[in-house]
Design a protein around this motif. Structure first.
Motif, PDB file in Angstrom:
ATOM      1  N   LYS A 111      13.295   1.139 -11.986  1.00 15.23           N
ATOM      2  CA  LYS A 111      12.851   0.156 -11.004  1.00 15.23           C
ATOM      3  C   LYS A 111      12.169   0.877  -9.848  1.00 15.23           C
ATOM      4  O   LYS A 111      12.595   1.959  -9.444  1.00 15.23           O
ATOM      5  N   PRO A 112      11.093   0.269  -9.324  1.00 14.57           N
ATOM      6  CA  PRO A 112      10.441   0.918  -8.180  1.00 14.57           C
ATOM      7  C   PRO A 112      11.348   0.893  -6.954  1.00 14.57           C
ATOM      8  O   PRO A 112      11.883  -0.157  -6.579  1.00 14.57           O
ATOM      9  N   GLU A 113      11.545   2.052  -6.372  1.00 16.84           N
ATOM     10  CA  GLU A 113      12.383   2.153  -5.189  1.00 16.84           C
ATOM     11  C   GLU A 113      11.952   3.353  -4.362  1.00 16.84           C
ATOM     12  O   GLU A 113      11.311   4.274  -4.860  1.00 16.84           O
ATOM     13  N   THR A 114      12.295   3.296  -3.094  1.00 17.05           N
ATOM     14  CA  THR A 114      12.019   4.369  -2.166  1.00 17.05           C
ATOM     15  C   THR A 114      13.335   4.756  -1.518  1.00 17.05           C
ATOM     16  O   THR A 114      14.135   3.889  -1.157  1.00 17.05           O
ATOM     17  N   TRP A 115      13.577   6.050  -1.379  1.00 20.07           N
ATOM     18  CA  TRP A 115      14.812   6.554  -0.778  1.00 20.07           C
ATOM     19  C   TRP A 115      14.507   7.231   0.551  1.00 20.07           C
ATOM     20  O   TRP A 115      13.609   8.064   0.636  1.00 20.07           O
ATOM     21  N   LEU A 116      15.265   6.875   1.570  1.00 16.95           N
ATOM     22  CA  LEU A 116      15.250   7.562   2.850  1.00 16.95           C
ATOM     23  C   LEU A 116      16.512   8.403   2.896  1.00 16.95           C
ATOM     24  O   LEU A 116      17.612   7.880   2.699  1.00 16.95           O
ATOM     25  N   THR A 117      16.366   9.692   3.138  1.00 16.98           N
ATOM     26  CA  THR A 117      17.516  10.594   3.227  1.00 16.98           C
ATOM     27  C   THR A 117      17.505  11.246   4.602  1.00 16.98           C
ATOM     28  O   THR A 117      16.478  11.751   5.042  1.00 16.98           O
ATOM     29  N   VAL A 118      18.651  11.195   5.273  1.00 14.72           N
ATOM     30  CA  VAL A 118      18.794  11.784   6.602  1.00 14.72           C
ATOM     31  C   VAL A 118      19.983  12.735   6.569  1.00 14.72           C
ATOM     32  O   VAL A 118      21.095  12.357   6.182  1.00 14.72           O
ATOM     33  N   THR A 119      19.745  13.978   6.976  1.00 17.13           N
ATOM     34  CA  THR A 119      20.794  14.996   7.030  1.00 17.13           C
ATOM     35  C   THR A 119      21.912  14.539   7.965  1.00 17.13           C
ATOM     36  O   THR A 119      21.636  14.021   9.046  1.00 17.13           O
ATOM     37  N   ARG A 120      23.151  14.746   7.550  1.00 15.37           N
ATOM     38  CA  ARG A 120      24.271  14.471   8.441  1.00 15.37           C
ATOM     39  C   ARG A 120      24.476  15.660   9.371  1.00 15.37           C
ATOM     40  O   ARG A 120      24.439  16.812   8.937  1.00 15.37           O
ATOM     41  N   PRO A 121      24.702  15.407  10.658  1.00 15.49           N
ATOM     42  CA  PRO A 121      24.980  16.534  11.556  1.00 15.49           C
ATOM     43  C   PRO A 121      26.304  17.197  11.176  1.00 15.49           C
ATOM     44  O   PRO A 121      27.190  16.561  10.597  1.00 15.49           O
TER      45      PRO A 121
END
Length: 173
Positions: free
Chosen positions: A100-110
């Motif tokens: 399925k078409p999807e976009t992932w946003l990933t943000v480093t945890r401090p």
């Protein structure tokens, strides 16, 4: 596709290690400069390195652009707010690997919240073992609830991994 995914991840890691910022436009959803500009200032004031890595092949996320910008900006602000001087925080946008078409946003945890479980992140008010006046986690818990709600409202989800926060958003085909 797996090779492209790996090369994007390597580019993002290199950008973080080199303290380089990669700015671009999140296709059809978020203006990275509108978010990145204030985040860069906040990060610089704290002595935190901020890297934005955005894959050019990402499909537009199926989310209201205003909601997407607020969600990304608040998550980035909360994470940078908890980061300590010298830390590097990466915000990465990449396509999903599923059918399925999807976009992932990933943000480093401090570092201060790496490895904490979901319950601790959502319920905590103060950093464990810190003296009075420590940066409260309440803002992060509130932000994570908001991000989860926004993502779920458009068919996505928030995933809390030991070292990062990941937001899956449905994308245009």
């Amino acid at each position: 596709a797996a090779g492209l995914h790996r090369s994007l991840k390597e580019s993002a890691r290199e950008a973080v290690r080199a303290n380089v910022t990669i700015d671009n436009v999140l296709p059809g959803s978020v203006d990275a400069e509108r978010i990145g500009g204030p985040m860069k200032k906040q990060a610089a004031e704290k002595g935190v390195a901020l890297a934005l890595a955005i894959a050019p092949q990402c499909a537009a996320a199926l989310i209201d652009p205003g909601s997407a910008e607020r969600m990304v900006a608040r998550l980035a602000s909360a994470v940078v707010g908890l980061a300590r001087p010298g830390e590097r925080i990466a915000l990465e946008l990449e396509p999903g690997e599923g059918l399925k078409p999807e976009t992932w946003l990933t943000v480093t945890r401090p570092a201060v919240v790496k490895g904490q479980d979901e319950e601790a992140l959502f319920d905590a008010c103060d950093l464990p073992g810190e003296e009075d006046g420590a940066q409260p986690l309440l803002g992060l818990g509130f932000t994570l609830r908001m991000v989860r709600g926004v993502a779920e409202s458009c068919g996505g989800r928030l995933v809390i991994a030991p070292d990062c926060f990941r937001v899956r958003l449905r994308a245009a085909a």
